[in-house]
Design a protein around this motif. Structure first.
Motif, PDB file in Angstrom:
ATOM      1  N   GLN A 116       0.840  -1.198   0.000  1.00 48.06           N
ATOM      2  CA  GLN A 116       0.000   0.000   0.000  1.00 48.06           C
ATOM      3  C   GLN A 116       0.874   1.247   0.000  1.00 48.06           C
ATOM      4  O   GLN A 116       1.999   1.246   0.500  1.00 48.06           O
ATOM      5  CB  GLN A 116      -0.971   0.023   1.182  1.00 48.06           C
ATOM      6  N   ALA A 117       0.326   2.321  -0.591  1.00 49.17           N
ATOM      7  CA  ALA A 117       0.963   3.639  -0.581  1.00 49.17           C
ATOM      8  C   ALA A 117      -0.166   4.639  -0.419  1.00 49.17           C
ATOM      9  O   ALA A 117      -0.897   4.919  -1.371  1.00 49.17           O
ATOM     10  CB  ALA A 117       1.742   3.887  -1.870  1.00 49.17           C
ATOM     11  N   ILE A 118      -0.336   5.171   0.787  1.00 50.50           N
ATOM     12  CA  ILE A 118      -1.499   5.988   1.103  1.00 50.50           C
ATOM     13  C   ILE A 118      -1.107   7.219   1.908  1.00 50.50           C
ATOM     14  O   ILE A 118      -0.041   7.270   2.511  1.00 50.50           O
ATOM     15  CB  ILE A 118      -2.559   5.186   1.902  1.00 50.50           C
ATOM     16  N   ARG A 119      -1.996   8.216   1.913  1.00 50.12           N
ATOM     17  CA  ARG A 119      -1.886   9.356   2.822  1.00 50.12           C
ATOM     18  C   ARG A 119      -2.784   9.071   4.010  1.00 50.12           C
ATOM     19  O   ARG A 119      -3.924   8.630   3.846  1.00 50.12           O
ATOM     20  CB  ARG A 119      -2.328  10.642   2.130  1.00 50.12           C
ATOM     21  N   GLN A 120      -2.270   9.314   5.200  1.00 54.09           N
ATOM     22  CA  GLN A 120      -3.054   9.067   6.396  1.00 54.09           C
ATOM     23  C   GLN A 120      -2.587   9.991   7.510  1.00 54.09           C
ATOM     24  O   GLN A 120      -1.583  10.692   7.374  1.00 54.09           O
ATOM     25  CB  GLN A 120      -2.932   7.601   6.837  1.00 54.09           C
ATOM     26  N   ALA A 121      -3.327   9.982   8.625  1.00 55.44           N
ATOM     27  CA  ALA A 121      -2.958  10.806   9.772  1.00 55.44           C
ATOM     28  C   ALA A 121      -1.771  10.178  10.497  1.00 55.44           C
ATOM     29  O   ALA A 121      -1.738   8.959  10.723  1.00 55.44           O
ATOM     30  CB  ALA A 121      -4.146  10.941  10.716  1.00 55.44           C
ATOM     31  N   ALA A 122      -0.792  10.989  10.869  1.00 54.64           N
ATOM     32  CA  ALA A 122       0.398  10.503  11.569  1.00 54.64           C
ATOM     33  C   ALA A 122       0.031  10.072  12.984  1.00 54.64           C
ATOM     34  O   ALA A 122      -0.651  10.800  13.710  1.00 54.64           O
ATOM     35  CB  ALA A 122       1.460  11.586  11.606  1.00 54.64           C
ATOM     36  N   SER A 123       0.495   8.884  13.375  1.00 56.88           N
ATOM     37  CA  SER A 123       0.238   8.373  14.718  1.00 56.88           C
ATOM     38  C   SER A 123       1.167   9.026  15.733  1.00 56.88           C
ATOM     39  O   SER A 123       2.091   9.771  15.371  1.00 56.88           O
ATOM     40  CB  SER A 123       0.445   6.862  14.742  1.00 56.88           C
ATOM     41  N   GLU A 124       0.933   8.720  17.017  1.00 55.32           N
ATOM     42  CA  GLU A 124       1.790   9.252  18.081  1.00 55.32           C
ATOM     43  C   GLU A 124       3.230   8.774  17.912  1.00 55.32           C
ATOM     44  O   GLU A 124       4.173   9.474  18.283  1.00 55.32           O
ATOM     45  CB  GLU A 124       1.251   8.814  19.452  1.00 55.32           C
ATOM     46  N   PHE A 125       3.427   7.569  17.364  1.00 54.97           N
ATOM     47  CA  PHE A 125       4.776   7.043  17.149  1.00 54.97           C
ATOM     48  C   PHE A 125       5.430   7.691  15.930  1.00 54.97           C
ATOM     49  O   PHE A 125       6.606   8.078  15.967  1.00 54.97           O
ATOM     50  CB  PHE A 125       4.736   5.527  16.952  1.00 54.97           C
ATOM     51  N   VAL A 126       4.675   7.827  14.847  1.00 52.68           N
ATOM     52  CA  VAL A 126       5.235   8.311  13.586  1.00 52.68           C
ATOM     53  C   VAL A 126       5.522   9.805  13.637  1.00 52.68           C
ATOM     54  O   VAL A 126       6.565  10.268  13.144  1.00 52.68           O
ATOM     55  CB  VAL A 126       4.284   7.985  12.416  1.00 52.68           C
TER      56      VAL A 126
END
Length: 260
Positions: A116-126
């Protein structure tokens, strides 16, 4: 100790987001050794002196020195002190490369299979690893690395999707063309020019877990090497990757810090 080395080592160090302070101390001393500021056979300052100069605790310095000794950059003489090794090891964990280069073997074909190659919301870790606030948009590229027809690693890579300046041009949203045959770091290097760095790689051991076990044809309890890469661009966190490597990958030469 030479005055240039003393000045270089006396600058305070600071940990990068998501990275222990001992890594920053390790990198500072290793750079002084590799650049010849600390010459082979020379005595390095004591834990107390290094801690005072870099504004860190003796415990942090001691942990960094233990890592330097394990990597063969320094040696200890009981009751005397620590010295730069007479013969330095070849660079091994001091320069980040795209994972298709890290895991490729001689006369072996390595395939990057994008899942997969997607745009998403950054997590607390990322988020801290790529220099954004949690919830900000980022890119996630997820891939399986296959060598000679056998899956050997699962890779997740993140960069911000927001405005970034490359070279002398104005800042613009990060858009990386996905041709399906390269990792995100390799695509960034090709399309945007090699990232300036610096970068580092944290290495640990874990179990693969149920979801990735299926991808790598392993049992959930099987051990994997976890390589977590961080790369800075424009003096701020920019790229984060987490790669789970199975034992079937064999011997690895893991590079850790960009050399300019």
């Amino acid at each position: 100790m030479h005055q240039d080395a003393a000045r270089f080592l006396s600058q305070p160090v600071a940990a990068q987001p998501g990275s222990p302070l001992r890594v920053a101390v390790y990198s500072r001393i290793a750079e002084a050794i590799r650049n010849g500021l600390l010459t082979p056979g020379s005595m390095i300052p004591t834990e107390t002196e290094l801690g005072a100069d870099m504004k860190v605790s003796r415990t942090v310095v001691r942990e960094a020195l233990m890592l330097l000794e394990e990597d063969g950059l320094i040696r200890a003489r009981r009751g005397v002190g620590r010295f730069v090794s007479d013969t330095l090891p070849r660079i091994g964990i001091e320069r980040i490369r795209p994972f298709e280069e890290v895991l490729a073997g001689p006369r072996q074909t390595l395939e990057v299979k994008r899942t997969q190659a997607i745009r998403q919301a950054a997590s607390e870790f990322v988020a801290p690893g790529i220099g954004v606030e949690p919830g900000a948009e980022c890119w996630l590229w997820e891939s399986v690395l296959i060598r000679d027809g056998e899956a050997i690693a699962h890779l997740q890579e993140n960069v911000t999707a927001g405005p970034v300046s490359f070279g002398k041009g104005p800042a613009s949203d990060v858009e990386v063309k996905d041709d399906g045959g390269a990792t995100l770091l390799a695509a960034l290097n090709t399309q945007l020019g090699r990232l300036a760095g610096p970068g580092e790689c944290q290495i640990s051991l874990s179990q693969v877990g149920p979801s990735r076990a299926k991808v790598l044809d392993l049992r959930p309890s099987d051990p994997v090497l976890v390589l977590t890469q961080y790369v800075r661009h424009g003096n701020r966190p920019f790229y984060l990757a987490k790669c789970l490597v199975s034992a079937r990958a064999g011997h690895l030469s893991v590079m850790q810090q960009f050399q300019s």
